[in-house]
Structures are given as structure tokens and as C-alpha cells.
Design an enzyme around this catalytic site. Structure first.
Site, PDB file in Angstrom:
ATOM      1  CG  ASP A  34      -2.655  58.501  52.387  1.00  0.00           C
ATOM      2  OD1 ASP A  34      -3.415  57.507  52.362  1.00  0.00           O
ATOM      3  OD2 ASP A  34      -1.756  58.646  53.239  1.00  0.00           O
ATOM      4  CD  GLU A  36       0.072  55.622  53.532  1.00  0.00           C
ATOM      5  OE1 GLU A  36      -0.326  55.504  54.708  1.00  0.00           O
ATOM      6  OE2 GLU A  36       1.163  56.148  53.231  1.00  0.00           O
ATOM      7  NE  ARG A  90       7.270  34.915  34.776  1.00  0.00           N
ATOM      8  CZ  ARG A  90       6.799  35.361  33.629  1.00  0.00           C
ATOM      9  NH1 ARG A  90       6.934  34.648  32.542  1.00  0.00           N
ATOM     10  NH2 ARG A  90       6.175  36.510  33.565  1.00  0.00           N
ATOM     11  CD  GLN A  91      15.003  39.056  37.876  1.00  0.00           C
ATOM     12  OE1 GLN A  91      14.461  38.862  36.811  1.00  0.00           O
ATOM     13  NE2 GLN A  91      16.295  39.332  37.969  1.00  0.00           N
ATOM     14  CG  HIS A 123       8.665  30.056  37.434  1.00  0.00           C
ATOM     15  ND1 HIS A 123       8.170  29.457  36.296  1.00  0.00           N
ATOM     16  CD2 HIS A 123       9.923  30.422  37.143  1.00  0.00           C
ATOM     17  CE1 HIS A 123       9.088  29.480  35.344  1.00  0.00           C
ATOM     18  NE2 HIS A 123      10.160  30.053  35.842  1.00  0.00           N
ATOM     19  CG  ASP A 160       9.675  24.759  29.714  1.00  0.00           C
ATOM     20  OD1 ASP A 160       9.303  24.027  30.655  1.00  0.00           O
ATOM     21  OD2 ASP A 160       9.555  25.998  29.736  1.00  0.00           O
ATOM     22  CE  LYS A 183       9.656  28.527  27.414  1.00  0.00           C
ATOM     23  NZ  LYS A 183       8.530  28.913  28.270  1.00  0.00           N
ATOM     24  CG  ASP A 209       3.992  26.487  30.910  1.00  0.00           C
ATOM     25  OD1 ASP A 209       4.701  25.971  31.798  1.00  0.00           O
ATOM     26  OD2 ASP A 209       4.412  27.345  30.111  1.00  0.00           O
TER      27      ASP A 209
HETATM   28  C1  R5P Z   1       8.554  29.602  31.944  1.00  0.00           C
HETATM   29  O1  R5P Z   1       9.476  28.880  32.284  1.00  0.00           O
HETATM   30  C2  R5P Z   1       7.165  29.385  32.427  1.00  0.00           C
HETATM   31  O2  R5P Z   1       6.947  28.072  32.776  1.00  0.00           O
HETATM   32  C3  R5P Z   1       6.169  29.789  31.355  1.00  0.00           C
HETATM   33  O3  R5P Z   1       6.347  28.948  30.224  1.00  0.00           O
HETATM   34  C4  R5P Z   1       6.366  31.216  30.963  1.00  0.00           C
HETATM   35  O4  R5P Z   1       6.306  32.016  32.096  1.00  0.00           O
HETATM   36  C5  R5P Z   1       5.318  31.657  29.973  1.00  0.00           C
HETATM   37  O5  R5P Z   1       5.567  32.967  29.620  1.00  0.00           O
HETATM   38  P1  R5P Z   1       4.956  33.561  28.282  1.00  0.00           P
HETATM   39  O6  R5P Z   1       3.488  33.323  28.317  1.00  0.00           O
HETATM   40  O7  R5P Z   1       5.305  35.021  28.341  1.00  0.00           O
HETATM   41  O8  R5P Z   1       5.635  32.867  27.141  1.00  0.00           O
END
Ligand code: R5P
Length: 287
Positions: A34, A36, A90-91, A123, A160, A183, A209
Site C-alpha cells: 500500500d 507505507e 522557512r515557514q 534557515h 541579504d 534583497k 547563501d
Molecule cells: C532566504 O532568506 C534564503 O536565505 C534564500 O535566499 C532563499 O530561500 C532563496 O530562495 P530562492 O532561490 O527561491 O530565491
């Protein structure tokens, strides 16, 4: 200490075990008709065990939860869940009424199954507070700097301000200048980046980043830097999510290199995340 991983991440588990001077055991997995998932560790475990697992794609969250349970059933006295990429971070708040704080929900579920959590470049460091126990995030800046070494980088830029500390770590190791861009996010795919304050004319610039998701941030930064006269733009990130054709977007923007760790595996993941993940495990284990 013992490190346990499922077969598809056996290499990460072996590398992590080598870093931690630990034994590696494999977690056997299969799927029921199934769909799982099933996990079993046949070895007899005791003492502290590190379960290394992914949380991406979504169903790997289930794999991580039951892998921790398998470790306990096999005799582990203490389970540290080591996730190279802490998904859903990120959420981390309810931006609009009624929105789930997804990072909290995920971390609560992880807390119910693991005693400690180790990860790399979460993050936001604050999301580790959602885990109900010791949690640590280590930076992959040293390994990113190693990968950029000998590429003639003259300036490291964070896209950023929030990403500046990581960029500083990379620049310090490379012995070059560092700065950050300004940004503003317009939508999930679109960002606006102000031209760099620094003179980038004729320079080799690395943009560093934590995450590349749609590639909007890195592609826009790359375009800005070439418009300002940069000679070469190199991109590096800890987590190459590369959603939605992001790699092509970055290539089309003219990036001369796209480097990522194997926290998420892709054609760009040429940097091992194991050393950083091992540092996070050591950090969380030493309190
Ligand atoms: C945002 O604050 C993160 O540090 C990344 O800059 C972000 O997640 C990048 O997302 P994307 O590639 O969709 O611009």
C-alpha cells in the site's frame, strides 16, 4: 557511538561515521504494497546512536521518524537525529491569520521520536527552539570556502543581510572582502536586489547563501553583478533545493560555477556535508 542510515544515504552515513570515529550500521527499508514504509535495524545497538536521514522530499519525514523508532527498538539508549537539511524552516511563523507554523509542527514530530537534533545551516537558528530537546546547527562555511579556494575569488557577497555571517566565514577563510546585498522578496519566485555598494568591476565574485530554492535570489544577484561589470560570478549554497528549473535559471543567468553540498543531492552537490553534520552532532552531544 553508532551511525545508522538507510541504503540510499549509506555514503553520507559512512562519511559521517568516519568523521565521528563511529561504527556504521545500515537501516533496512522496504515498502508495503500500500506504499507505507518499513524500517528495521538488524544489528544489536546500545548507547548513543546517530540516525542520519533526509526530510526532503516530504515523505522522507516519515522515513526519518520510523528510522528513529527502529533505532530504539534495536536497543539505542539515546537517539540523535542528524538531518543535513532541516526542511520547512522557512515557514517559521504564521505570516497570515490561520497559517500553519510548519517548522514548529515538523520539529514537534521529530522531538517525539528523537532525543536530540543535529543539522547544517538551518534557515534561521531560532527554528531549533521548536525541537523539544538539545538541537544544534553547524555551518558549512569551511567546506564551501574549501570548494571556492583557488578560484580567484576577490569578494564574497551574501544576497541579504541575514546570510552575511555565513559569507563572512567563507571570506575570512579565503582572505578576501565581504559584503551583503539588499534583497526584497516580491513573490515566491521573484526578488528585487539593489546594486552592490562595492565596486565589482572586473572582479571575481562569489555569492554565498544557505538555500537555493527557485534560484530567483541567485539569478537576480548574478544579473546585477554582471550589469555592474563583474568579470565572473560563482554561486555557492549549503542547500541546493533547485526547485522549478532553478539550475537552468542560474546557468542562463551566466553563473560560472554553481556549487552546493550534498545535504540535498543534485548534479551541483559536489561538496560533502558530512564534516559540518559531524560538527553539529558533536556540538549537540557535548551540550
Ligand atoms: C532566504 O532568506 C534564503 O536565505 C534564500 O535566499 C532563499 O530561500 C532563496 O530562495 P530562492 O532561490 O527561491 O530565491
Amino acid at each position: 557511538m553508532i551511525v545508522a542510515t538507510a541504503g540510499d544515504r549509506a555514503q553520507l552515513g559512512q562519511d559521517l561515521a568516519a568523521q565521528l570515529d563511529a561504527e556504521h550500521v545500515e537501516i533496512g527499508t522496504k515498502r508495503f504494497p500500500d506504499g507505507e514504509r518499513y524500517a528495521r535495524i538488524e544489528a544489536d545497538l546500545e548507547g548513543p546512536v546517530v540516525v542520519a536521514a533526509d526530510l526532503r522530499p516530504n515523505e522522507e519525514v516519515v522515513g526519518a521518524l520510523i528510522a528513529c523508532d527502529a533505532a530504539r527498538e534495536a536497543g539505542a539508549g539515546h537517539v540523535t537525529l542528524a538531518v543535513p537539511y532541516l526542511a520547512y524552516a522557512r515557514q517559521d511563523r504564521s505570516f497570515e491569520h490561520g497559517e500553519a507554523v510548519s517548522s514548529r509542527a515538523i520539529n514537534r514530530a521529530l522531538s517525539a521520536n528523537a532525543d536530540a537534533l543535529a543539522t547544517v545551516d538551518p534557515h534561521m537558528p531560532d527554528v531549533l527552539d521548536f525541537f523539544d530537546g538539545p538541537a544544534a546547527g553547524a555551518s558549512a562555511a569551511p567546506e564551501i570556502a574549501d570548494a571556492l579556494d583557488d578560484r580567484g575569488v576577490e569578494l564574497v557577497l551574501a544576497p541579504d543581510e541575514g546570510a552575511r555571517e555565513r559569507a563572512e566565514g567563507v571570506a575570512d577563510q579565503l582572505g578576501c572582502d565581504v559584503d551583503h546585498l539588499e534583497k526584497t522578496r516580491k513573490s515566491a519566485r521573484e526578488v528585487v536586489i539593489q546594486p552592490a555598494d562595492r565596486d565589482v568591476s572586473g572582479k571575481t565574485v562569489a555569492v554565498v547563501d544557505d538555500i537555493v530554492a527557485t534560484g530567483g535570489t541567485m539569478a537576480t544577484a548574478t544579473g546585477q553583478l554582471y550589469d555592474a561589470g563583474a568579470e565572473s560570478v560563482l554561486l555557492a549554497a549549503t542547500h541546493g533545493v533547485f526547485a522549478d528549473g532553478a539550475l537552468k535559471r542560474l546557468e542562463d543567468a551566466g553563473a560560472d560555477a554553481i556549487l552546493a553540498t550534498d545535504a540535498i543531492e543534485s548534479s551541483a552537490s559536489t561538496i560533502s556535508v558530512a564534516p559540518a553534520l559531524a560538527r553539529a552532532v558533536q556540538q549537540v552531544r557535548s551540550g
